[in-house]
Enzyme design. Structure first.
Site, short mmCIF file in Angstrom:
data_model
loop_
_atom_site.label_atom_id
_atom_site.label_comp_id
_atom_site.label_asym_id
_atom_site.label_seq_id
_atom_site.Cartn_x
_atom_site.Cartn_y
_atom_site.Cartn_z
N LYS A 192 0.85 -1.19 0.00
CA LYS A 192 0.00 0.00 0.00
C LYS A 192 0.88 1.23 0.00
O LYS A 192 1.52 1.56 0.99
CB LYS A 192 -0.92 0.05 1.23
CG LYS A 192 -2.00 1.14 1.05
CD LYS A 192 -2.72 1.50 2.31
CE LYS A 192 -2.10 2.67 3.04
NZ LYS A 192 -2.14 3.96 2.33
N GLY B 124 7.52 4.70 7.94
CA GLY B 124 6.70 5.88 8.16
C GLY B 124 6.93 6.45 9.54
O GLY B 124 8.00 6.24 10.13
N SER B 125 5.93 7.13 10.06
CA SER B 125 6.11 7.83 11.32
C SER B 125 6.15 6.87 12.49
O SER B 125 5.61 5.76 12.44
CB SER B 125 4.97 8.83 11.54
OG SER B 125 3.79 8.13 11.84
N THR B 126 6.81 7.31 13.57
CA THR B 126 6.90 6.48 14.76
C THR B 126 5.51 6.26 15.35
O THR B 126 5.21 5.15 15.83
CB THR B 126 7.85 7.13 15.78
OG1 THR B 126 9.19 7.07 15.24
CG2 THR B 126 7.86 6.41 17.11
N VAL C 18 2.56 6.01 13.84
CA VAL C 18 1.84 4.97 13.09
C VAL C 18 2.52 3.62 13.27
O VAL C 18 1.86 2.58 13.40
CB VAL C 18 1.72 5.35 11.60
CG1 VAL C 18 1.09 4.20 10.81
CG2 VAL C 18 0.89 6.61 11.44
N GLY C 19 3.85 3.63 13.35
CA GLY C 19 4.58 2.38 13.58
C GLY C 19 4.13 1.72 14.87
O GLY C 19 3.98 0.49 14.93
N GLU D 17 10.55 0.82 10.04
CA GLU D 17 11.55 1.86 9.79
C GLU D 17 10.84 3.18 10.02
O GLU D 17 10.00 3.59 9.21
CB GLU D 17 12.08 1.72 8.35
CG GLU D 17 13.45 2.34 8.18
CD GLU D 17 13.35 3.79 7.77
OE1 GLU D 17 13.27 4.63 8.68
OE2 GLU D 17 13.34 4.07 6.57
#
Lengths: 326, 507
Positions: free
Chosen positions: B205, B257-259, B261-262, B279
Site C-alpha cells: 500500500k 513511516g512515522s513512529t 503509526v509504527g 523503519e
C-alpha cells in the site's frame, strides 16, 4: 555444604504434602548436618547493581518444592525494585559493552568455572525446585554450565559471522557491525529454573547488553544462587539484575519500562503475549515473543536451545560509511 | 506551469572567491518534458495482475503538489478489497511462487530491474510530478537506486542457503507492506525486492498522496510477466493500511513511516505470528568538529537536510557545530543556503522542490513557528517561491537549545536546527539525547575520533565525512524508537525469511 544437600533432599521426599506451607523441614534452610547442629539458613535476596538487597517493600512469598514442602521465603519484588534494577542496568551497560570481546568471553567462561564449583549445590536446588531426580538434575545443571562455555566462545566471533563489509556502488568504505541493544528485560522460563534461565540470559549479555531478569515465580531459588555466582565471576555489578516475585506484578512494569530497549518474553505465558507486546510498543522495544505452544514440551537440553541468532535478537546492526580518497 | 520567476540579481557568495560585485546569476528555465509520460485518468487496484475498481467503487484524487492540479483518480480500497488482495497473494504463494526455484525467481527480479532502467525517465518524471521532489533527485537517486535494489536482491533469490549459517531459510508467506510518500518508488523497491527474492508474495500500500509510480510499477510487473498475485498494489487512506497489516492471513508486516503509526501497527500485530519490521522517524545529529574539511562539510550539511526538501527520515536535522568554528561555518552555510534554487520540481536546475502535501506544509510551518516563539533565531534566503503549490523556504535556526521542539521533534521538512558543543563527550551526550536513533553524521579529519564517534552514536547508520548515501548492499534501519529490522544488504534479506531453528526458538 554440598554434602548436606542430598540428605536434605531425601528427607524432603518423605514430607507429607498435606503440610504444604507448613513443612517442618524447609530445605533451603535445612542444614541439618547431623550431630544436632542447627544449620545456617540462606536468605534469598534480590540482585541489583551487584548488591543483594531485600525487596524495598519488605514483602516475601513462600517457595515450595515440587512435593509441596516449604523451601524458603523469597523476596516479593515490586515495581520499584524493577525500576531500580533498570537504573543499575543502564548504568552498567556502557562499561560492559565497552570491554573487549575477549574480556567478555573470559568473564562468561568464568561463570561456568564457578558454577562447576557449586555443581552439587545447583543439582540439589534444581532437584528441589523442579522435582526431578538426581540424574536428571545433574544433566540440567551440566547443560547450564556448558551453555555458558558455548556462549563465552561467541563473544569474539559473533561480529565476524553477522558483520559485513558492503560493496557499495561508489567510492566509499562501508561496513556493518552488531552492537548491543542496551538494557534487555528477560522473563525467565517458569518451569526450567536454571537451564532455561541460563539459556535465555547468556545470549543477552554476551554481546554487551545488561539484563533485568524476572525469575521464575514458583522456582526462583536456583536463579538466586546463580546471581551469587555472577557476583563473584567478574561480571560487573548491574550487568545482570534479578528480581523475584509475582509475575503479574512485575512483568507489566518491565514490559512497559521506557528505558528498557528489548524484552525476551520467551519464558512468559502465551496468554500474556498480547498484553506484554502491547506494553512493549510504547518505546518500540525489540521483542522475542512467547512461543504460541508454550514451553511445556520445550527441550532445553537440545542444542537447538542455543543459537547465535538469539544473540542477534538483542543486537543492532550499525552501518558506517566513509569516503575513499587521497 | 509557470513556477520559474525571474530572480533578482544578487552577489555571488564571497566564499566562492569571486569579487564582491554583482553578477547576473540567473538560470534559464530547464523543465523536463512530460510529453512522453502517460498518466491514466483513473487507476484501479492492482490485484492478480489486473487493474480493477474498488468494491464498492470509490476513488480519491491525487494531485501534483507543485501545482495543486489533479493528476489522476485512484481507487479507494475497501475492507473487501483487502481481503481479496490477501487471498490472491496467498493463492499465488501457495500455487506458484513458493514452488518456483530461486533461480527462476531471480530472473523475474532481474527483469524488473532492467525494465525500470529502460523506463527510467518516465518513472523519474512521474515521481517528481506526484511527490514534488526535484527531477535531478528522482532521476539520479530514486529511480537508479530502485532498479539497483531489484538487481541486488535478484541475485540473492537462489543463494539463500549461503546467507545464514546453520539455518534453512524459508519464505514467510504473504507480506503486507505500507510505505510513505517521501520516496514512493524507492521505498517500494526496498520492500518488494527482498520480499520476492526471499520467496514471499506481497501486497503493497503506497501512501495515499503518492501512488502513481507504484501503479506505474504495476505495469512493469505485467511487462515482466510475473505470475498473477505475486505483487499486488492497493491504495487508500491509513485505515486501509491498518486493515491490511491486521489481516490474519498476513505473515509478514513491513512498515516505513512515522513512529506514531509504527506503534499503532505494532499494537495491531501484538500477539500474532507476524514478523514485523519498522523503519520509523529520526532526528539525526550531524556533528562537525573544528578540524573538519569545512567546504565538504557544508555540502554534507546541505545535502543532509535539504535533500528531498528534508522529507527524509534520516535527514541531518540537528547540526552540532564545535563552538570554535560556529561563526565561520554559519557564514558559509548561510551563503550556500542562499544559492539553493527552490521551485519547479521538473526543472533540472531545481535543488528544493515542493513539500508533498498541504498537510505536511502546515506541519512544517507550525514547527517553524514554534522555533521562533521558543526564541531560536531564524534564517531564510529571500528566494522567490512559486505562487501555487506547497513550497517552503529552506530554513535554518541558530541559538537552538536541546529543549526546543525544533530540536526534539521530527519536522520532515527543509529546516535545520543548529546547536553547539565544546568536547566530543558533550557532542555524544547531546546527539544521543533523543528517542530516535536512525542515523548520524560526523565530520572530522582525525581518524581515531571518527571511530570513537561512530561507536558512540546510538544510530543504525553513521555517515563519516559524508551524509545521505544509500546503496542496496548497505543495511539501513534504526535503533530505539526509529524502529527495528534492517533494509538493504544481507541483513535486509533476513527480515523476509523464517530463520527459526525449530524447537520453538525464533533464532
Amino acid at each position: 555444604m554440598a554434602t548436606r544437600r542430598p540428605a536434605a533432599t531425601k528427607r524432603r521426599a518423605s514430607t507429607p504434602s498435606v503440610l504444604k506451607g507448613r513443612a517442618a523441614q524447609p530445605l533451603a534452610a535445612t542444614g541439618a548436618n547431623g550431630g544436632g547442629r542447627i544449620g545456617v539458613r540462606k536468605t534469598y535476596k534480590l540482585y541489583i547493581g551487584g548488591a543483594f538487597p531485600r525487596t524495598e517493600s519488605g514483602r516475601a512469598y513462600e517457595i515450595f518444592g515440587a512435593r509441596g514442602e516449604l523451601l524458603a521465603n523469597a523476596c516479593r519484588g515490586t515495581r520499584k525494585d524493577i525500576r531500580e534494577a533498570v537504573r543499575a542496568a543502564r548504568k552498567a551497560q556502557p562499561g560492559w559493552a565497552g570491554k573487549t570481546a575477549y574480556n567478555r568471553s573470559q568473564i562468561l567462561y568464568r561463570i561456568a568455572e564457578l558454577m562447576e564449583g557449586r555443581r552439587d549445590q545447583f543439582v540439589a536446588e534444581v532437584m528441589a525446585a523442579e522435582g526431578v531426580g538426581r540424574a536428571r538434575a545433574t544433566r540440567l545443571v551440566d547443560a547450564a554450565i556448558d551453555r555458558w562455555v558455548w556462549y563465552a566462545g561467541w563473544a569474539d566471533k559473533f561480529s565476524q559471522v553477522v558483520g559485513a563489509v558492503n560493496p557499495v556502488a561508489g567510492s566509499y568504505f562501508n561496513f556493518s557491525i552488531p552492537e548491543a541493544t542496551g538494557v534487555v528485560g528477560v522473563v525467565a522460563p517458569e518451569a526450567s529454573s536454571l537451564l532455561g534461565l541460563v539459556s535465555r540470559l547468556a545470549p543477552v549479555i554476551v554481546s554487551g547488553n545488561a539484563g533485568v531478569v524476572i525469575a521464575s515465580e514458583t522456582r526462583p531459588l536456583p536463579a538466586v544462587t546463580l546471581t551469587e555466582v555472577l557476583a563473584t565471576s567478574d561480571v560487573p555489578g548491574g550487568v545482570v539484575n534479578l528480581i523475584t516475585g509475582l509475575r503479574r506484578e512485575l512483568v507489566p512494569t518491565l514490559a512497559s519500562h521506557m528505558d528498557v530497549n528489548a524484552l525476551d518474553a520467551f519464558g512468559a505465558d502465551p496468554d500474556e503475549a498480547v498484553a506484554i507486546e502491547t506494553a512493549a510498543v510504547e518505546n518500540v522495544k525489540r521483542l522475542v515473543r512467547p512461543p504460541s505452544a508454550g514451553l511445556e514440551r520445550y527441550d532445553w537440553l537440545s542444542p537447538r536451545a542455543q543459537s547465535p541468532y538469539l544473540i542477534g535478537e538483542y543486537t543492532e546492526i550499525k552501518t558506517v560509511w566513509h569516503p575513499i580518497g587521497a | 506551469m509557470t513556477l520559474t520567476k525571474k530572480r533578482e540579481t544578487r552577489p555571488a557568495p564571497s566564499s566562492w572567491g569571486l569579487a564582491a560585485r554583482d553578477i547576473p546569476w540567473e538560470y534559464a528555465p530547464a523543465p523536463e518534458s512530460t510529453d512522453h509520460v502517460r498518466i491514466e485518468p483513473e487507476y484501479g487496484l492492482f490485484i492478480g495482475n489486473e487493474f480493477a475498481p474498488s468494491k464498492p467503487r470509490k476513488t480519491f484524487t491525487v494531485i501534483n503538489p507543485a501545482t495543486e492540479e489533479p493528476l489522476a483518480k485512484v481507487a479507494h480500497a475497501s475492507k473487501a478489497d483487502v481481503n481479496r488482495a490477501v487471498a490472491t497473494a496467498r493463492r499465488a504463494y501457495d500455487t506458484v511462487w513458493s514452488r518456483l526455484p530461486g533461480s527462476e525467481r531471480a530472473k523475474y527480479l532481474y527483469r524488473i530491474a532492467r525494465i525500470l532502467q529502460e523506463r527510467s525517465r518516465e518513472f523519474a518524471v512521474v515521481e517528481s510530478m506526484n511527490s514534488g521532489k526535484p527531477i535531478k533527485e528522482s532521476r539520479d537517486v530514486d529511480v537508479p537506486l530502485a532498479a539497483a535494489h531489484f538487481f541486488y536482491y535478484g541475485g540473492w533469490a537462489d543463494k539463500l542457503d549461503y546467507a545464514f549459517p546453520g539455518r534453512e531459510p524459508r519464505a514467510l508467506g504473504v507480506a503486507a507492506q505500507v510505505i510513505p510518500w517521501n520516496f514512493p518508488l524507492l521505498m517500494l523497491a526496498w520492500k518488494i525486492a527482498p520480499a520476492l527474492a526471499a520467496g514471499n508474495t506481497v501486497i503493497l500500500k503506497p501512501a495515499s498522496t503518492t501512488p502513481l509510480t507504484a501503479y506505474l510499477f504495476a505495469d512493469v510487473v505485467r511487462q515482466a510477466e510475473l505470475p498473477p498475485g505475486v505483487v499486488n498494489i492497493i491504495t487508500g487512506p491509513g485505515e486501509i493500511g491498518m486493515e491490511l497489516v491486521s489481516h490474519p492471513d498476513v505473515d509478514k508486516v513491513a512498515f516505513t513511516g512515522s513512529t506514531a503509526v509504527g506503534k499503532m501497527i505494532a499494537r495491531a500485530t501484538a500477539g500474532s505470528h507476524k514478523k514485523l519490521t519498522l523503519e520509523l522517524g529520526g532526528k539525526a545529529a550531524n556533528i562537525v568538529f573544528d578540524d573538519a574539511p569545512l567546504d565538504q562539510a557544508i555540502e554534507g550539511i546541505i545535502n543532509g537536510i535539504y535533500f528531498n526538501q528534508g522529507e527524509v527520515c534520516c535527514a541531518g536535522s540537528r547540526l552540532f557545530v564545535q563552538e570554535s568554528i560556529h561563526e565561520p561555518l554559519l557564514d558559509k552555510l548561510k551563503a550556500r543556503l542562499s544559492t539553493l534554487r527552490v521551485g519547479d520540481p521538473l526543472d533540472k536546475n531545481t535543488d528544493v522542490g515542493a513539500i508533498n502535501s498541504a498537510g505536511q506544509l502546515a506541519k512544517v510551518q507550525e514547527l517553524v513557528q514554534s522555533g521562533i516563539e521558543e526564541g531560536a533565531e531564524i534564517f531564510q534566503p529571500d528566494c522567490v517561491l512559486p505562487d501555487k503549490g506547497f513550497f517552503f523556504r529552506p530554513t535554518l535556526f541558530t541559538g537552538v537549545s536541546q529543549s526546543h521542539r525544533i530540536a526534539q521533534e521530527e519536522i520532515f521538512g527543509p529546516v535545520l536546527s543548529v546547536l553547539t558543543f565544546r568536547t566530543p563527550e558533550e557532542a555524544i551526550e547531546k546527539a544521543n539525547n533523543t528517542p530516535y536513533g536512525l542515523s548520524a553524521g560526523v565530520w572530522t579529519e582525525k581518524g581515531s575520533r571518527i571511530f570513537k564517534m561512530v561507536g558512540a552514536m546510538r544510530a543504525g547508520v553513521v555517515w563519516a565525512n559524508t551524509f545521505n548515501r544509500f546503496d542496496p548492499t548497505s543495511p539501513f534501519g534504526g535503533y530505539k524508537e526509529s524502529g527495528y529490522g534492517r533494509e538493504g544488504g544481507i541483513h535486509g534479506l533476513a527480515a523476509y525469511l523464517d530463520l527459526s531453528g525449530g524447537n520453538g526458538t525464533r533464532g
